[in-house]
Enzyme design. Sequence first.
Site, PDB file in Angstrom:
ATOM      1  N   LYS A 224     -30.903 -14.383 -18.694  1.00 58.16           N
ATOM      2  CA  LYS A 224     -30.944 -14.548 -20.187  1.00 58.16           C
ATOM      3  C   LYS A 224     -31.614 -13.777 -20.962  1.00 58.16           C
ATOM      4  O   LYS A 224     -32.144 -12.807 -20.516  1.00 58.16           O
ATOM      5  CB  LYS A 224     -31.547 -15.923 -20.564  1.00 58.16           C
ATOM      6  N   ARG A 260     -30.145 -21.637 -11.290  1.00 64.00           N
ATOM      7  CA  ARG A 260     -28.686 -21.841 -11.375  1.00 64.00           C
ATOM      8  C   ARG A 260     -29.036 -20.433 -11.407  1.00 64.00           C
ATOM      9  O   ARG A 260     -29.502 -19.884 -12.387  1.00 64.00           O
ATOM     10  CB  ARG A 260     -28.574 -22.429 -11.995  1.00 64.00           C
TER      11      ARG A 260
END
Length: 284
Positions: A224, A260
């Site tokens: 991210k 994740r």
Amino acid sequence: MASTVARIRPTVPPRRRPVIVGVLNVTPDSFSDGGKYVNVDAAVAHAVSLRAAGADFIDVGGESTRPGADRLDPKAERKRVVPVLKALIERQIPVSIDTMNASTAQAAADVGVLVVNDVSGGLADPEMLRTVAETGVHYIASHWRGPSVNMDDNAVYKNVVYEVRDALKSRIAEMLVWGISPDKIVLDPGLGFAKTADHNWALLKALPRLESIGYPILIGASRKRFLAPFADEGAPTTERDFATAVVSALAAQAGVWGLRVHDVESTAVALDIWSAWNDGGVHG
């Protein structure tokens, strides 16, 4: 699949190795690997490699939730994901479905999927919580403030930790009203969803506060934007895998239930080191 269900129950001791959830995007426009796995054979091959690298189960998503992404028609989403889900289940590869749509969650449950990962926490589709309750699947619910197309506009908080914690508690109350079993709920603080880099770091630092809600926590930090400063400027998102692995180890130390990630191998190595550190050596 039974062993996978056992692993996603929240009754395991908190200081055990977290579950690794491998990301499989069957989309043309995901921020990290859009377009690489839209073909069923390519998707299956990648899922097999993620399992071999150490993923406990594979999270299959057909709709991009990158910042600025528009919503996808649920029919188009199902056309992308259902053939992949069927192919993976036929190969006895444990899977979850990453969707905000109740109709897609239902279709996934119909082919044998046991876990629904909903980044909206049931807010995007008013039928989602009823569907989850009726199908009896496990449910990963994220903190969410609205669609990806304008999520950055919603990244305004007085105290991000308290507000995310309170919002997750509110979602739990709603889930329980609909009849979702408490032992099938996992929470995700939604890193990157209507949050700045500082918000993400504040939530990671405050993981014990989130865990005090009483439900297992899944962290999705992989590749991210807030990890970009730890890679060369302008580098592809894959260059954030090292930073992701470090976050994985630190999150494991904080007691999270699951991680994740796109690059399973680097996180698996990070967890091996974390386990050796906590166990006083490598065993077996």
